[in-house]
Design a protein around this motif. Structure first.
Motif, PDB file in Angstrom:
ATOM      1  N   GLY A   1       0.821  -1.205   0.000  1.00  0.00           N
ATOM      2  CA  GLY A   1       0.000   0.000   0.000  1.00  0.00           C
ATOM      3  C   GLY A   1       0.853   1.251   0.000  1.00  0.00           C
ATOM      4  O   GLY A   1       2.040   1.223   0.312  1.00  0.00           O
ATOM      5  N   LEU A   2       0.237   2.380  -0.337  1.00  0.00           N
ATOM      6  CA  LEU A   2       0.927   3.663  -0.384  1.00  0.00           C
ATOM      7  C   LEU A   2       0.307   4.688   0.553  1.00  0.00           C
ATOM      8  O   LEU A   2       0.884   5.744   0.771  1.00  0.00           O
ATOM      9  CB  LEU A   2       0.912   4.212  -1.824  1.00  0.00           C
ATOM     10  CG  LEU A   2       1.640   3.380  -2.877  1.00  0.00           C
ATOM     11  CD1 LEU A   2       1.427   4.000  -4.254  1.00  0.00           C
ATOM     12  CD2 LEU A   2       3.121   3.283  -2.576  1.00  0.00           C
ATOM     13  N   SER A   3      -0.884   4.409   1.085  1.00  0.00           N
ATOM     14  CA  SER A   3      -1.598   5.376   1.913  1.00  0.00           C
ATOM     15  C   SER A   3      -1.656   4.898   3.355  1.00  0.00           C
ATOM     16  O   SER A   3      -1.752   3.699   3.630  1.00  0.00           O
ATOM     17  CB  SER A   3      -3.023   5.581   1.382  1.00  0.00           C
ATOM     18  OG  SER A   3      -2.993   6.050   0.050  1.00  0.00           O
ATOM     19  N   ASN A   4      -1.613   5.882   4.290  1.00  0.00           N
ATOM     20  CA  ASN A   4      -1.757   5.566   5.705  1.00  0.00           C
ATOM     21  C   ASN A   4      -3.213   5.220   6.003  1.00  0.00           C
ATOM     22  O   ASN A   4      -4.098   6.062   5.817  1.00  0.00           O
ATOM     23  CB  ASN A   4      -1.333   6.756   6.568  1.00  0.00           C
ATOM     24  CG  ASN A   4       0.111   7.148   6.353  1.00  0.00           C
ATOM     25  OD1 ASN A   4       0.842   6.455   5.662  1.00  0.00           O
ATOM     26  ND2 ASN A   4       0.512   8.251   6.955  1.00  0.00           N
ATOM     27  N   LYS A   5      -3.466   4.003   6.460  1.00  0.00           N
ATOM     28  CA  LYS A   5      -4.819   3.562   6.781  1.00  0.00           C
ATOM     29  C   LYS A   5      -5.077   3.676   8.276  1.00  0.00           C
ATOM     30  O   LYS A   5      -4.228   3.327   9.094  1.00  0.00           O
ATOM     31  CB  LYS A   5      -5.024   2.104   6.334  1.00  0.00           C
ATOM     32  CG  LYS A   5      -4.822   1.881   4.830  1.00  0.00           C
ATOM     33  CD  LYS A   5      -5.805   2.684   3.998  1.00  0.00           C
ATOM     34  CE  LYS A   5      -5.622   2.430   2.509  1.00  0.00           C
ATOM     35  NZ  LYS A   5      -6.505   3.286   1.684  1.00  0.00           N
ATOM     36  N   ALA A   6      -6.260   4.155   8.626  1.00  0.00           N
ATOM     37  CA  ALA A   6      -6.623   4.323  10.033  1.00  0.00           C
ATOM     38  C   ALA A   6      -6.738   2.980  10.736  1.00  0.00           C
ATOM     39  O   ALA A   6      -7.203   1.999  10.160  1.00  0.00           O
ATOM     40  CB  ALA A   6      -7.943   5.091  10.138  1.00  0.00           C
ATOM     41  N   VAL A   7      -6.312   2.936  11.989  1.00  0.00           N
ATOM     42  CA  VAL A   7      -6.434   1.743  12.829  1.00  0.00           C
ATOM     43  C   VAL A   7      -7.295   2.113  14.026  1.00  0.00           C
ATOM     44  O   VAL A   7      -6.945   3.013  14.799  1.00  0.00           O
ATOM     45  CB  VAL A   7      -5.048   1.250  13.297  1.00  0.00           C
ATOM     46  CG1 VAL A   7      -5.203   0.044  14.210  1.00  0.00           C
ATOM     47  CG2 VAL A   7      -4.169   0.907  12.104  1.00  0.00           C
ATOM     48  N   PHE A   8      -8.438   1.436  14.177  1.00  0.00           N
ATOM     49  CA  PHE A   8      -9.346   1.706  15.281  1.00  0.00           C
ATOM     50  C   PHE A   8      -9.129   0.704  16.403  1.00  0.00           C
ATOM     51  O   PHE A   8      -8.473  -0.335  16.228  1.00  0.00           O
ATOM     52  CB  PHE A   8     -10.796   1.689  14.800  1.00  0.00           C
ATOM     53  CG  PHE A   8     -11.145   2.839  13.892  1.00  0.00           C
ATOM     54  CD1 PHE A   8     -11.625   4.032  14.405  1.00  0.00           C
ATOM     55  CD2 PHE A   8     -10.957   2.736  12.509  1.00  0.00           C
ATOM     56  CE1 PHE A   8     -11.933   5.099  13.571  1.00  0.00           C
ATOM     57  CE2 PHE A   8     -11.265   3.794  11.671  1.00  0.00           C
ATOM     58  CZ  PHE A   8     -11.758   4.981  12.205  1.00  0.00           C
ATOM     59  N   GLU A   9      -9.718   1.022  17.541  1.00  0.00           N
ATOM     60  CA  GLU A   9      -9.507   0.182  18.719  1.00  0.00           C
ATOM     61  C   GLU A   9      -9.953  -1.251  18.476  1.00  0.00           C
ATOM     62  O   GLU A   9      -9.309  -2.202  18.907  1.00  0.00           O
ATOM     63  CB  GLU A   9     -10.252   0.781  19.915  1.00  0.00           C
ATOM     64  CG  GLU A   9      -9.923   0.106  21.229  1.00  0.00           C
ATOM     65  CD  GLU A   9     -10.552   0.819  22.407  1.00  0.00           C
ATOM     66  OE1 GLU A   9     -10.407   0.315  23.535  1.00  0.00           O
ATOM     67  OE2 GLU A   9     -11.183   1.880  22.202  1.00  0.00           O
ATOM     68  N   GLY A  10     -11.035  -1.439  17.745  1.00  0.00           N
ATOM     69  CA  GLY A  10     -11.522  -2.790  17.478  1.00  0.00           C
ATOM     70  C   GLY A  10     -10.584  -3.610  16.619  1.00  0.00           C
ATOM     71  O   GLY A  10     -10.538  -4.836  16.705  1.00  0.00           O
ATOM     72  N   ASP A  11      -9.798  -2.923  15.794  1.00  0.00           N
ATOM     73  CA  ASP A  11      -8.856  -3.631  14.932  1.00  0.00           C
ATOM     74  C   ASP A  11      -7.740  -4.271  15.727  1.00  0.00           C
ATOM     75  O   ASP A  11      -7.093  -5.205  15.260  1.00  0.00           O
ATOM     76  CB  ASP A  11      -8.239  -2.672  13.914  1.00  0.00           C
ATOM     77  CG  ASP A  11      -9.289  -2.062  13.003  1.00  0.00           C
ATOM     78  OD1 ASP A  11     -10.307  -2.733  12.768  1.00  0.00           O
ATOM     79  OD2 ASP A  11      -9.093  -0.924  12.550  1.00  0.00           O
ATOM     80  N   MET A  12      -7.487  -3.770  16.938  1.00  0.00           N
ATOM     81  CA  MET A  12      -6.356  -4.265  17.718  1.00  0.00           C
ATOM     82  C   MET A  12      -6.771  -5.285  18.762  1.00  0.00           C
ATOM     83  O   MET A  12      -5.955  -5.770  19.516  1.00  0.00           O
ATOM     84  CB  MET A  12      -5.662  -3.093  18.422  1.00  0.00           C
ATOM     85  CG  MET A  12      -5.124  -2.057  17.457  1.00  0.00           C
ATOM     86  SD  MET A  12      -4.335  -0.702  18.306  1.00  0.00           S
ATOM     87  CE  MET A  12      -5.748   0.009  19.145  1.00  0.00           C
TER      88      MET A  12
END
Length: 760
Positions: A436-447
């Protein structure tokens, strides 16, 4: 202090230790003049190409006697210089020239031996005899380009450590040889010795290979001994070696106390990230800390634990860009700055306020964007949002994640409730997915995924690529380089497409509703300014006037006007017309052309006075001019082109003007404070006030010219004043006394100046 004397890149720096008094001299190497320069002395000119390695040693313990310097350069020579006496005007004289290979890159001198290594995979030893150095011995063994050599004294023996691109480190021992060697039994194994004789004392010395250290998996670029010295200057036990490699590790080696075999004791380094390893490393004088210089310009610092001697932890260290810094901006509240540069990074710097101390120091606390293109410009959209432009056709918009705001609060001491009222809605952080080339958001549920959950959890990014996935950390001090590389990205919330060439400049209005941007252009159709809405992220308007690249854009503080300056030597002024249908529309109300232009070269920079009455332009023709009339807001339709004229005399800055900035806070007597940045790195502060209807020679006043030790070494790229009086991170009782000016330059530096406005 900044020591400026060279006109080209400094390739090497060495300290020369004075054993009798413990003081130091600083030795520097230059490129353009190809000379060695001793501070408080004269330049040593002799090399015809860039100097890239140097070492020096005192030939006597007496303070006023010989200093010997060896230097190597791209002209394929190693030159020996000597100084007699310690007077400041004592000159150093060229003694001997040795012709070596084109790429000999490292040398180390320890009386009476000079060791040189190069791309022939061999170490050449030059011995000082009868006041001259003669090539006496060649030490083979390395199988690739030798990158580093360094001497150390231990008792009566001399040790040489060498490292190379064959991933190995070799330790050589030099000791005085007895005339009659001791008898040994037949069949015993002995190390091969190379013997040389120093004629001055008729003493023979034996050189033997002490050990080969194999542990690195890539080129070893540097090797250094721990500087543990006794009163007589000799090295004491324990002997330790520090090595730096392109395999992203730094290793401490030490001989085993029982067997004497050299073993790896400690390994530290970088994990993950887009890096290529280490160029150099050093022990602290007491051996309790290690500092290493990484390929991408970063410094890494590790400190030894007082409890567990084999445990080393990262420490706070200075950091910054490793290429030209093109733009810098304050956040609207004046609590941090963001900068972008040709090192393809966006970096955020903020004051670190220690709770137990009053000291405030500036540090990099986040790296919101790590790009694949050189970054050229940025603009703040409110407090925790910015847009950046690079050598691509796309503008990218970023917003701060929750973890950054929490850590920013901890480091700066600003309460969380004052920073963000809706932090619970924000993502925790950001990551760049594989390919990938773009910064993707990471939410609390993803972790929240646990490793032992069902098969579906394996498909999450965190499980497939754990080494690149965001991991939230609560910080109370500035983060180390490892954390900055991978864990401080901001999520990318929008891309803006529309330009045909590389983005060159961008600006946001003060109400944070409109973004203006422009790209590189050689034709009028490509030089158009595009306006974007920050609510819908749609294109609002295209403003076409200039024929070449628009170099800078600036909205007036009251958002009524947009100013553009260009390579075509003209400026254009655009007035906002309210429109209820599709947002504000801008129309051109004034401009210069080939008949009315005052500037004769590229206009690089522009800015507005805080009352929106006047604007300033700075050009390559060395001119700085303030334009306007009594009040721009009363311009009537139809006479705009004639009403805006120079309101100041033409200021000759003495060199090409590359940046200008006007403070939003005036002097106590109501004068505007103007900062001018030049191509030679100088920053000059002026005050200006219109003294009548016609410009007079008295309207400009020079107040401060920043001296060489504080100015930039190369062109100033941008100047940006803090919007409010006071100093970021300080609770000044007399906050109205201080102003802060941020600057960035082609010398890779970002600087913040405290300016006393009552002294202007």
């Amino acid at each position: 202090a900044a020591l400026r004397g060279h006109t080209g890149r400094v390739n090497c720096v060495r300290w020369v230790r004075r054993r009798d008094r413990g003081d130091y001299w600083n030795l520097k190497l230059g490129k353009i003049f190809s000379c060695v320069q001793l501070v408080k002395s004269i330049p040593l000119k002799g090399h015809t190409e860039a100097v890239f390695a140097v070492d020096a040693v005192y030939q006597s313990d007496e303070p006023d006697l010989n200093l010997l310097i060896a230097s190597a350069a791209s002209d394929s020579t190693v030159r020996i210089w000597s100084r007699h006496g310690s007077e400041g005007n004592t000159f150093l004289k060229l003694r001997i020239t040795y012709w070596l290979n084109k790429n000999d890159e490292c040398l180390s001198i320890r009386l009476p031996i000079l060791a040189c290594g190069g791309d022939d995979c061999k170490i050449s030893l030059f011995i000082q005899q009868n006041g001259q150095f003669q090539k006496t011995l060649i030490l083979p063994g390395h199988e690739d380009w030798i990158r580093g050599v360094e001497w150390a004294v231990c008792g009566e023996d001399l040790f040489l450590a060498s490292c190379a691109q064959d991933c190995l480190i070799r330790i050589w021992k030099v000791c005085a040889k007895l005339k009659k060697p001791p008898e040994t039994e037949d069949g015993s194994i002995k190390l091969k010795e190379n013997v040389f004789t120093v004629k001055d004392g008729d003493t023979s010395y034996a050189v033997s290979l002490e050990s080969v250290l194999a542990g690195h998996e890539n080129w070893v670029y540097a090797v250094h001994w721990q500087p543990s010295f006794s009163k007589d200057g000799s090295m004491q036990q324990p002997m330790r070696i520090l090595s730096a490699s392109m395999d992203k590790t730094v290793i401490i080696w030490e001989p085993d106390k029982e067997s004497g075999v050299w073993l790896e004791q400690v390994r530290v380094g970088e994990v993950g990230g887009n890096t290529l390893g280490f160029f150099d490393c050093q022990f602290s004088p007491d051996g309790s800390m290690i500092i290493a210089h990484a390929f991408h310009g970063a410094l890494h610092l590790w400190k030894q634990s007082t409890v567990n001697k084999k445990e080393w932890t990262p420490e706070v260290v200075i950091s910054g860009h490793f290429n030209s810094v093109e733009d810098v901006k304050w956040d609207p509240e004046g609590e941090f700055i963001i900068s972008v540069g040709f090192d393809q990074t966006t970096r955020l710097f903020a004051p670190w306020k220690r709770k137990e101390e009053m000291e405030v120091t500036w540090h990099e606390i986040a790296r919101p964007q790590v790009h694949g293109y050189d970054l050229r410009c940025l603009a703040m959209i409110g407090r925790f949002e910015f847009v950046s432009g690079a050598d691509e056709k796309v503008l990218r918009v970023f917003r701060a994640p929750k973890n950054f705001i929490e850590n920013f609060s901890n480091i700066t001491g600003i309460p969380m409730e004052k920073l963000c009222s809706h932090s619970s809605d924000l993502p925790e952080g950001a990551t760049v997915p594989a390919l990938g080339l773009s910064n993707k958001a990471v939410f609390e549920g993803d972790m929240a995924v646990q490793p032992d959950e069902d098969e579906e959890s394996f498909n999450t990014i965190s499980n497939q690529y754990p080494e690149i996935y965001f991991q939230p950390l609560i910080l109370t001090e500035p983060p180390p380089e490892d954390h900055l590389l991978q864990n401080t990205l901001w999520p990318e919330i929008q891309k803006l497409y529309g330009h045909g060439y590389e983005i060159f400049c961008v600006a946001c209005n003060n109400s944070n509703t409109v973004i203006a941007s422009a790209c590189k252009a050689s034709k009028k159709e490509h030089a158009a300014i595009i306006l974007w809405s920050t609510t819908s992220w749609k294109k609002l308007q295209s403003l076409s006037f200039h024929n070449l690249t628009v170099t800078q854009l600036a909205f007036s503080p009251d958002d009524s006007f947009l100013l553009a300056v260009s390579r075509d030597r003209n400026w254009s002024l655009w007035r906002k017309q309210d429109s209820s249908e599709s947002g504000p529309i801008f129309t051109c109300c004034a401009h210069t052309d080939k008949n009315t232009a005052v500037h004769s070269r590229i206009i690089w920079s522009c800015d507005w006075t805080p009352d929106s009455k006047y604007f300033i332009t700075g050009s390559r023709d060395k001119k700085v001019i303030i334009w306007g009339q009594c009040d721009l807001s009363v311009i009537s339709e139809g006479n705009e082109l004639d009403s805006i004229k120079p309101c100041s005399t033409v200021l000759d800055a003495g060199d090409s003007v590359t940046a200008v900035g006007i403070s939003r806070v005036l002097t106590p007597d109501g004068r505007y404070i103007v900062a001018v940045g030049l191509e030679n790195g100088k920053i000059i502060l002026y005050t200006w006030k219109q003294s009548g209807k016609e410009p007079t020679l008295a309207d400009w006043t020079t107040t401060v010219e920043i001296d060489n030790s504080q100015s930039h070494a190369l062109a100033v790229k941008r100047l940006c004043w803090r919007h409010h009086a006071g100093r970021a991170g300080h609770n000044d009782e007399n906050s109205s006394k201080w102003l802060q000016l941020a600057s960035c330059g082609a010398d890779h530096c970002v600087k913040i100046f405290n300016v006393n406005r009552f002294a202007l």
